[in-house]
Design an enzyme around this catalytic site. Structure first.
Site, mmCIF file in Angstrom:
data_model
loop_
_atom_site.group_PDB
_atom_site.id
_atom_site.type_symbol
_atom_site.label_atom_id
_atom_site.label_comp_id
_atom_site.label_asym_id
_atom_site.label_seq_id
_atom_site.Cartn_x
_atom_site.Cartn_y
_atom_site.Cartn_z
ATOM 1 C CE LYS A 1 55.224 16.336 22.126
ATOM 2 N NZ LYS A 1 54.573 16.177 20.854
ATOM 3 N NE ARG B 1 53.172 15.866 13.339
ATOM 4 C CZ ARG B 1 53.518 15.414 14.541
ATOM 5 N NH1 ARG B 1 52.611 14.857 15.315
ATOM 6 N NH2 ARG B 1 54.758 15.505 14.975
ATOM 7 C CE1 TYR C 1 23.116 9.822 34.944
ATOM 8 C CE2 TYR C 1 25.519 9.714 34.966
ATOM 9 C CZ TYR C 1 24.329 10.319 35.372
ATOM 10 O OH TYR C 1 24.365 11.410 36.185
ATOM 11 C CG MET D 1 31.515 15.381 35.964
ATOM 12 S SD MET D 1 30.573 16.883 36.170
ATOM 13 C CE MET D 1 29.863 17.099 34.566
HETATM 14 C C1 LIG Z 1 58.877 16.150 17.127
HETATM 15 C C2 LIG Z 1 58.722 15.128 18.201
HETATM 16 N N1 LIG Z 1 59.794 14.435 18.605
HETATM 17 C C3 LIG Z 1 59.706 13.491 19.562
HETATM 18 C C4 LIG Z 1 58.508 13.196 20.175
HETATM 19 C C5 LIG Z 1 58.456 12.136 21.251
HETATM 20 O O1 LIG Z 1 57.658 11.060 20.882
HETATM 21 P P1 LIG Z 1 57.414 9.858 21.909
HETATM 22 O O2 LIG Z 1 56.611 10.426 23.022
HETATM 23 O O3 LIG Z 1 56.653 8.861 21.117
HETATM 24 O O4 LIG Z 1 58.751 9.403 22.343
HETATM 25 C C6 LIG Z 1 57.364 13.884 19.786
HETATM 26 C C7 LIG Z 1 56.074 13.576 20.387
HETATM 27 O O5 LIG Z 1 55.040 13.547 19.814
HETATM 28 C C8 LIG Z 1 57.475 14.878 18.773
HETATM 29 O O6 LIG Z 1 56.408 15.574 18.356
#
Ligand SMILES: Cc1ncc(COP(=O)(O)O)c(C=O)c1O
Length: 355
Positions: free
Chosen positions: A35, A131, A254, A302
Protein backbone atom coordinates in the site's frame (compact mmCIF):
# COMPACT_ATOMS: atom_id res chain seq x y z
CA UNK A 1 23.22 11.82 -15.50
CA UNK A 2 23.58 14.89 -13.27
CA UNK A 3 21.68 14.50 -10.01
CA UNK A 4 21.18 16.76 -7.00
CA UNK A 5 18.46 14.99 -5.00
CA UNK A 6 17.59 11.35 -5.51
CA UNK A 7 16.51 8.13 -3.89
CA UNK A 8 18.20 4.82 -4.69
CA UNK A 9 16.26 1.57 -4.46
CA UNK A 10 18.08 -1.69 -3.83
CA UNK A 11 16.46 -4.78 -5.32
CA UNK A 12 18.85 -7.17 -3.55
CA UNK A 13 18.01 -5.62 -0.16
CA UNK A 14 14.28 -5.90 -0.84
CA UNK A 15 14.57 -9.57 -1.81
CA UNK A 16 16.90 -10.30 1.10
CA UNK A 17 14.32 -8.83 3.51
CA UNK A 18 11.52 -10.94 2.01
CA UNK A 19 13.70 -14.02 2.45
CA UNK A 20 14.19 -13.03 6.10
CA UNK A 21 10.40 -13.03 6.44
CA UNK A 22 10.31 -16.47 4.86
CA UNK A 23 13.00 -17.71 7.26
CA UNK A 24 11.22 -16.31 10.33
CA UNK A 25 7.78 -17.58 9.27
CA UNK A 26 8.56 -20.75 7.29
CA UNK A 27 5.07 -22.22 7.60
CA UNK A 28 3.00 -19.18 6.74
CA UNK A 29 2.07 -17.71 3.38
CA UNK A 30 3.33 -14.15 2.87
CA UNK A 31 1.05 -11.26 2.00
CA UNK A 32 3.42 -8.37 1.21
CA UNK A 33 2.11 -4.92 2.07
CA UNK A 34 2.55 -2.64 -0.93
CA UNK A 35 0.00 0.00 0.00
CA UNK A 36 0.96 3.67 -0.31
CA UNK A 37 2.96 2.88 -3.44
CA UNK A 38 4.92 0.13 -1.72
CA UNK A 39 5.64 2.29 1.35
CA UNK A 40 7.07 4.87 -1.07
CA UNK A 41 9.32 2.39 -2.88
CA UNK A 42 7.10 1.97 -5.95
CA UNK A 43 4.44 -0.75 -5.69
CA UNK A 44 5.21 -1.90 -9.24
CA UNK A 45 8.92 -2.24 -8.47
CA UNK A 46 8.25 -4.15 -5.24
CA UNK A 47 5.73 -6.42 -6.94
CA UNK A 48 8.12 -7.15 -9.79
CA UNK A 49 10.98 -8.15 -7.52
CA UNK A 50 9.04 -10.01 -4.84
CA UNK A 51 6.58 -11.86 -7.04
CA UNK A 52 8.55 -15.11 -6.94
CA UNK A 53 9.08 -14.98 -3.15
CA UNK A 54 5.73 -13.94 -1.70
CA UNK A 55 2.21 -15.36 -2.06
CA UNK A 56 0.24 -12.16 -2.50
CA UNK A 57 0.19 -8.39 -2.19
CA UNK A 58 -2.06 -6.05 -0.22
CA UNK A 59 -3.06 -2.44 -0.80
CA UNK A 60 -5.43 -0.02 0.88
CA UNK A 61 -7.28 1.60 -2.03
CA UNK A 62 -9.19 0.22 -5.00
CA UNK A 63 -7.14 2.30 -7.48
CA UNK A 64 -3.92 0.83 -6.06
CA UNK A 65 -5.35 -2.66 -6.46
CA UNK A 66 -6.44 -2.06 -10.06
CA UNK A 67 -3.00 -0.75 -11.02
CA UNK A 68 -1.36 -3.78 -9.51
CA UNK A 69 -3.77 -6.13 -11.27
CA UNK A 70 -2.67 -4.66 -14.63
CA UNK A 71 0.87 -5.71 -13.75
CA UNK A 72 0.12 -9.09 -12.14
CA UNK A 73 -2.56 -10.98 -13.99
CA UNK A 74 -2.99 -13.91 -11.64
CA UNK A 75 -1.41 -13.08 -8.29
CA UNK A 76 -3.46 -12.77 -5.12
CA UNK A 77 -4.16 -9.07 -4.45
CA UNK A 78 -5.95 -8.13 -1.25
CA UNK A 79 -7.78 -4.85 -0.87
CA UNK A 80 -7.54 -3.94 2.81
CA UNK A 81 -10.31 -2.32 4.79
CA UNK A 82 -12.01 0.36 2.73
CA UNK A 83 -15.53 1.49 1.91
CA UNK A 84 -17.55 -0.68 -0.47
CA UNK A 85 -20.76 -0.44 -2.40
CA UNK A 86 -22.24 -2.86 -4.93
CA UNK A 87 -20.23 -1.24 -7.75
CA UNK A 88 -16.85 -1.55 -6.02
CA UNK A 89 -17.58 -5.16 -5.01
CA UNK A 90 -18.44 -5.87 -8.63
CA UNK A 91 -15.13 -4.29 -9.72
CA UNK A 92 -13.28 -6.47 -7.23
CA UNK A 93 -14.95 -9.58 -8.60
CA UNK A 94 -14.22 -8.60 -12.22
CA UNK A 95 -10.54 -8.07 -11.37
CA UNK A 96 -10.24 -11.02 -8.97
CA UNK A 97 -9.36 -8.86 -6.00
CA UNK A 98 -9.75 -10.29 -2.49
CA UNK A 99 -11.67 -7.93 -0.23
CA UNK A 100 -11.37 -7.29 3.48
CA UNK A 101 -14.79 -6.83 5.05
CA UNK A 102 -14.70 -5.03 8.33
CA UNK A 103 -18.39 -4.36 9.03
CA UNK A 104 -21.61 -6.32 9.03
CA UNK A 105 -23.29 -3.82 6.70
CA UNK A 106 -20.88 -4.62 3.88
CA UNK A 107 -21.12 -8.35 4.59
CA UNK A 108 -24.92 -8.06 4.28
CA UNK A 109 -24.59 -6.09 1.05
CA UNK A 110 -22.23 -8.69 -0.40
CA UNK A 111 -24.64 -11.48 0.47
CA UNK A 112 -27.52 -9.63 -1.19
CA UNK A 113 -26.04 -8.90 -4.65
CA UNK A 114 -24.99 -11.08 -7.54
CA UNK A 115 -21.32 -10.87 -8.48
CA UNK A 116 -19.99 -11.97 -11.89
CA UNK A 117 -17.67 -14.39 -10.09
CA UNK A 118 -17.00 -15.44 -6.51
CA UNK A 119 -14.30 -13.63 -4.55
CA UNK A 120 -12.13 -14.41 -1.55
CA UNK A 121 -13.23 -12.47 1.50
CA UNK A 122 -11.11 -11.66 4.54
CA UNK A 123 -13.36 -10.98 7.53
CA UNK A 124 -11.78 -8.59 9.97
CA UNK A 125 -12.31 -8.90 13.71
CA UNK A 126 -11.71 -5.95 16.04
CA UNK A 127 -9.49 -7.35 18.80
CA UNK A 128 -8.65 -4.06 20.48
CA UNK A 129 -7.15 -1.76 17.88
CA UNK A 130 -10.60 -0.12 17.67
CA UNK A 131 -9.95 1.20 14.20
CA UNK A 132 -11.64 -1.19 11.78
CA UNK A 133 -13.13 -4.63 12.37
CA UNK A 134 -16.27 -6.27 13.68
CA UNK A 135 -17.26 -7.10 17.22
CA UNK A 136 -17.46 -10.84 17.99
CA UNK A 137 -21.27 -11.12 17.48
CA UNK A 138 -21.05 -9.16 14.19
CA UNK A 139 -18.13 -11.30 13.04
CA UNK A 140 -20.08 -14.51 13.73
CA UNK A 141 -23.10 -13.15 11.84
CA UNK A 142 -20.92 -12.08 8.90
CA UNK A 143 -19.20 -15.46 8.82
CA UNK A 144 -22.52 -17.35 8.82
CA UNK A 145 -23.95 -15.05 6.17
CA UNK A 146 -21.00 -15.26 3.80
CA UNK A 147 -20.14 -18.92 4.34
CA UNK A 148 -23.30 -19.72 2.39
CA UNK A 149 -23.00 -17.01 -0.25
CA UNK A 150 -22.32 -17.95 -3.89
CA UNK A 151 -20.40 -14.65 -4.12
CA UNK A 152 -17.73 -15.98 -1.77
CA UNK A 153 -15.10 -18.43 -2.98
CA UNK A 154 -13.16 -18.70 0.28
CA UNK A 155 -13.38 -17.02 3.67
CA UNK A 156 -10.32 -15.90 5.60
CA UNK A 157 -10.23 -14.48 9.13
CA UNK A 158 -7.95 -11.62 10.14
CA UNK A 159 -7.23 -9.01 12.76
CA UNK A 160 -4.53 -6.42 13.39
CA UNK A 161 -2.24 -5.98 16.41
CA UNK A 162 -2.23 -2.63 18.18
CA UNK A 163 1.00 -3.08 20.19
CA UNK A 164 3.04 -5.75 18.45
CA UNK A 165 6.34 -3.84 18.68
CA UNK A 166 6.31 -3.57 22.48
CA UNK A 167 8.28 -6.08 24.57
CA UNK A 168 5.35 -6.66 26.92
CA UNK A 169 3.27 -9.15 24.92
CA UNK A 170 0.23 -9.17 27.23
CA UNK A 171 -1.98 -7.15 24.86
CA UNK A 172 -0.81 -9.03 21.78
CA UNK A 173 -1.47 -12.41 23.39
CA UNK A 174 -4.99 -11.30 24.32
CA UNK A 175 -5.63 -10.10 20.76
CA UNK A 176 -4.19 -13.27 19.27
CA UNK A 177 -6.30 -15.50 21.55
CA UNK A 178 -9.41 -13.52 20.77
CA UNK A 179 -9.08 -14.11 17.00
CA UNK A 180 -7.74 -17.64 17.30
CA UNK A 181 -10.47 -18.88 19.66
CA UNK A 182 -13.31 -17.29 17.74
CA UNK A 183 -12.01 -18.43 14.38
CA UNK A 184 -11.61 -22.02 15.55
CA UNK A 185 -15.12 -22.05 16.99
CA UNK A 186 -16.37 -21.28 13.46
CA UNK A 187 -14.51 -24.14 11.77
CA UNK A 188 -11.37 -24.43 9.64
CA UNK A 189 -10.61 -21.04 8.12
CA UNK A 190 -7.23 -19.55 7.12
CA UNK A 191 -6.23 -16.93 9.70
CA UNK A 192 -3.95 -13.88 9.45
CA UNK A 193 -2.73 -11.52 12.15
CA UNK A 194 1.03 -10.87 12.13
CA UNK A 195 2.53 -7.62 10.90
CA UNK A 196 6.32 -7.12 10.85
CA UNK A 197 6.70 -6.70 14.61
CA UNK A 198 4.72 -9.87 15.30
CA UNK A 199 6.57 -11.81 12.60
CA UNK A 200 9.80 -10.94 14.41
CA UNK A 201 8.75 -11.15 18.04
CA UNK A 202 5.63 -13.30 18.33
CA UNK A 203 6.05 -16.50 16.24
CA UNK A 204 2.93 -18.11 17.66
CA UNK A 205 0.89 -15.46 15.85
CA UNK A 206 2.16 -16.33 12.36
CA UNK A 207 -0.82 -18.62 11.69
CA UNK A 208 -1.64 -19.13 7.97
CA UNK A 209 -0.77 -15.74 6.49
CA UNK A 210 1.75 -13.17 7.70
CA UNK A 211 1.47 -9.55 6.52
CA UNK A 212 4.90 -7.91 6.51
CA UNK A 213 5.18 -4.25 5.61
CA UNK A 214 7.99 -2.19 7.06
CA UNK A 215 10.45 -5.07 7.45
CA UNK A 216 10.38 -5.69 3.69
CA UNK A 217 11.77 -2.19 3.32
CA UNK A 218 14.52 -2.73 5.87
CA UNK A 219 13.25 -1.44 9.20
CA UNK A 220 12.93 -3.67 12.29
CA UNK A 221 10.17 -2.16 14.44
CA UNK A 222 11.22 -4.30 17.43
CA UNK A 223 14.92 -3.47 17.24
CA UNK A 224 15.76 -7.07 18.09
CA UNK A 225 16.99 -8.65 14.85
CA UNK A 226 20.68 -9.17 14.17
CA UNK A 227 22.53 -6.67 12.03
CA UNK A 228 22.19 -7.72 8.41
CA UNK A 229 18.89 -9.58 8.86
CA UNK A 230 17.25 -6.59 7.21
CA UNK A 231 18.82 -4.15 4.78
CA UNK A 232 17.70 -0.68 3.68
CA UNK A 233 15.79 -0.92 0.41
CA UNK A 234 15.75 2.88 0.05
CA UNK A 235 18.62 5.35 0.39
CA UNK A 236 17.81 9.06 0.15
CA UNK A 237 20.74 11.14 -1.13
CA UNK A 238 21.52 14.73 -2.09
CA UNK A 239 24.50 16.77 -3.18
CA UNK A 240 26.33 19.29 -1.02
CA UNK A 241 25.84 22.61 -2.82
CA UNK A 242 28.04 24.85 -0.69
CA UNK A 243 30.38 24.79 2.29
CA UNK A 244 31.16 27.88 4.39
CA UNK A 245 33.12 28.75 7.50
CA UNK A 246 31.34 30.64 10.27
CA UNK A 247 32.62 32.68 13.19
CA UNK A 248 31.43 32.18 16.77
CA UNK A 249 27.94 33.65 17.19
CA UNK A 250 26.90 33.35 13.50
CA UNK A 251 23.47 31.85 12.91
CA UNK A 252 22.27 29.46 10.19
CA UNK A 253 19.03 29.35 8.19
CA UNK A 254 15.58 30.77 8.96
CA UNK A 255 15.42 32.53 12.32
CA UNK A 256 19.06 31.51 12.72
CA UNK A 257 17.84 28.63 14.87
CA UNK A 258 21.30 27.11 15.08
CA UNK A 259 24.07 29.39 16.30
CA UNK A 260 27.75 28.68 16.05
CA UNK A 261 29.35 28.36 19.50
CA UNK A 262 32.85 28.70 18.06
CA UNK A 263 34.29 28.77 14.56
CA UNK A 264 32.46 26.15 12.55
CA UNK A 265 31.86 24.85 9.05
CA UNK A 266 28.42 24.42 7.51
CA UNK A 267 27.47 22.33 4.47
CA UNK A 268 24.32 23.23 2.56
CA UNK A 269 22.62 20.14 1.10
CA UNK A 270 20.13 20.01 -1.79
CA UNK A 271 17.19 18.49 0.10
CA UNK A 272 14.33 20.18 1.90
CA UNK A 273 10.81 19.58 3.06
CA UNK A 274 9.55 19.84 -0.53
CA UNK A 275 11.59 16.70 -1.23
CA UNK A 276 10.17 14.88 1.77
CA UNK A 277 12.83 15.59 4.36
CA UNK A 278 10.86 16.36 7.56
CA UNK A 279 10.69 20.06 8.38
CA UNK A 280 10.39 19.22 12.08
CA UNK A 281 13.90 17.69 12.12
CA UNK A 282 15.72 19.24 15.10
CA UNK A 283 19.34 20.33 15.28
CA UNK A 284 21.46 17.24 15.85
CA UNK A 285 19.51 14.94 13.49
CA UNK A 286 22.19 12.72 11.91
CA UNK A 287 23.22 13.13 8.28
CA UNK A 288 26.02 11.19 6.58
CA UNK A 289 28.33 13.09 4.27
CA UNK A 290 30.99 11.11 2.43
CA UNK A 291 30.10 8.34 4.84
CA UNK A 292 30.92 10.47 7.91
CA UNK A 293 28.30 11.29 10.51
CA UNK A 294 27.41 14.95 10.91
CA UNK A 295 24.47 16.78 12.49
CA UNK A 296 21.68 18.90 11.07
CA UNK A 297 22.17 22.55 12.06
CA UNK A 298 19.32 25.01 11.49
CA UNK A 299 15.77 24.84 10.23
CA UNK A 300 15.04 22.65 7.21
CA UNK A 301 13.79 24.86 4.38
CA UNK A 302 11.88 24.00 1.21
CA UNK A 303 14.83 22.98 -0.97
CA UNK A 304 17.80 22.99 1.38
CA UNK A 305 19.08 21.82 4.70
CA UNK A 306 22.25 22.72 6.56
CA UNK A 307 24.67 20.44 8.37
CA UNK A 308 27.42 21.15 10.89
CA UNK A 309 30.51 19.56 9.31
CA UNK A 310 33.09 21.22 11.55
CA UNK A 311 36.30 19.20 11.52
CA UNK A 312 35.25 17.07 8.53
CA UNK A 313 36.81 17.15 5.07
CA UNK A 314 33.69 18.05 3.06
CA UNK A 315 33.42 19.98 -0.22
CA UNK A 316 30.70 21.20 -2.54
CA UNK A 317 29.80 18.34 -4.86
CA UNK A 318 30.11 15.68 -2.14
CA UNK A 319 27.16 13.39 -1.47
CA UNK A 320 25.00 13.38 1.66
CA UNK A 321 22.90 10.40 2.76
CA UNK A 322 19.77 11.52 4.57
CA UNK A 323 18.71 7.97 5.44
CA UNK A 324 19.25 4.46 4.11
CA UNK A 325 22.59 2.66 3.86
CA UNK A 326 24.56 3.13 7.10
CA UNK A 327 22.00 5.55 8.56
CA UNK A 328 18.69 3.97 9.39
CA UNK A 329 15.47 5.79 8.59
CA UNK A 330 14.28 4.68 12.03
CA UNK A 331 17.07 6.66 13.72
CA UNK A 332 16.36 9.79 11.68
CA UNK A 333 12.63 9.34 12.29
CA UNK A 334 13.17 9.07 16.03
CA UNK A 335 14.93 12.45 16.07
CA UNK A 336 12.01 13.93 14.14
CA UNK A 337 9.27 12.50 16.36
CA UNK A 338 7.95 10.22 13.65
CA UNK A 339 8.45 6.71 12.21
CA UNK A 340 10.26 5.38 9.18
CA UNK A 341 6.88 4.58 7.55
CA UNK A 342 6.17 8.30 7.31
CA UNK A 343 9.62 9.20 6.00
CA UNK A 344 9.38 6.52 3.29
CA UNK A 345 5.94 7.54 2.09
CA UNK A 346 6.64 11.27 2.03
CA UNK A 347 9.39 11.44 -0.57
CA UNK A 348 7.91 13.79 -3.14
CA UNK A 349 7.45 13.58 -6.88
CA UNK A 350 10.37 15.80 -7.87
CA UNK A 351 12.96 13.52 -6.25
CA UNK A 352 14.57 11.36 -8.91
CA UNK A 353 14.09 7.60 -8.43
CA UNK A 354 17.08 5.43 -9.25
CA UNK A 355 16.28 1.73 -9.46
C1 LIG B 1 -3.90 -4.51 8.13
C2 LIG B 1 -2.42 -4.37 8.09
N1 LIG B 1 -1.66 -5.47 8.11
C3 LIG B 1 -0.31 -5.40 8.08
C4 LIG B 1 0.35 -4.19 8.03
C5 LIG B 1 1.86 -4.16 7.99
O1 LIG B 1 2.39 -3.54 9.11
P1 LIG B 1 3.97 -3.34 9.24
O2 LIG B 1 4.35 -2.37 8.17
O3 LIG B 1 4.16 -2.78 10.60
O4 LIG B 1 4.58 -4.67 9.03
C6 LIG B 1 -0.40 -3.02 8.01
C7 LIG B 1 0.26 -1.72 7.99
O5 LIG B 1 -0.10 -0.76 8.57
C8 LIG B 1 -1.82 -3.11 8.04
O6 LIG B 1 -2.59 -2.02 8.02
Amino acid sequence: MHRTTWVEFNRCALRHNAKTVRRLAPNAAILAMVKANGYGHGADWVAEHLNDIVDGFAVARLNEAMLLRKQLSDKRIVLLGTEHDAISLNECALHQLDVVIHDLQTATLLASIKLPQAITVWLKLNTGMNRLGMSEPEFIDAHQLLKQSPNVATLHHMSHFSDAETTDKTRSIEQYQCLHTLSHSLGETPISMANSAAIISFPQSHLNWVRPGIMLYGDDPTNTLNEGDLQAAMTFKAKVLAVRDLAAGDGVGYNRRWQSASTSRIATVAAGYADGYPRQAPDGTPVLINGKRAALAGRVSMDLLTVDVTGLEINAGDTATLWGDNLSAAEVAQHCGTISYELFTRITQRVERVY
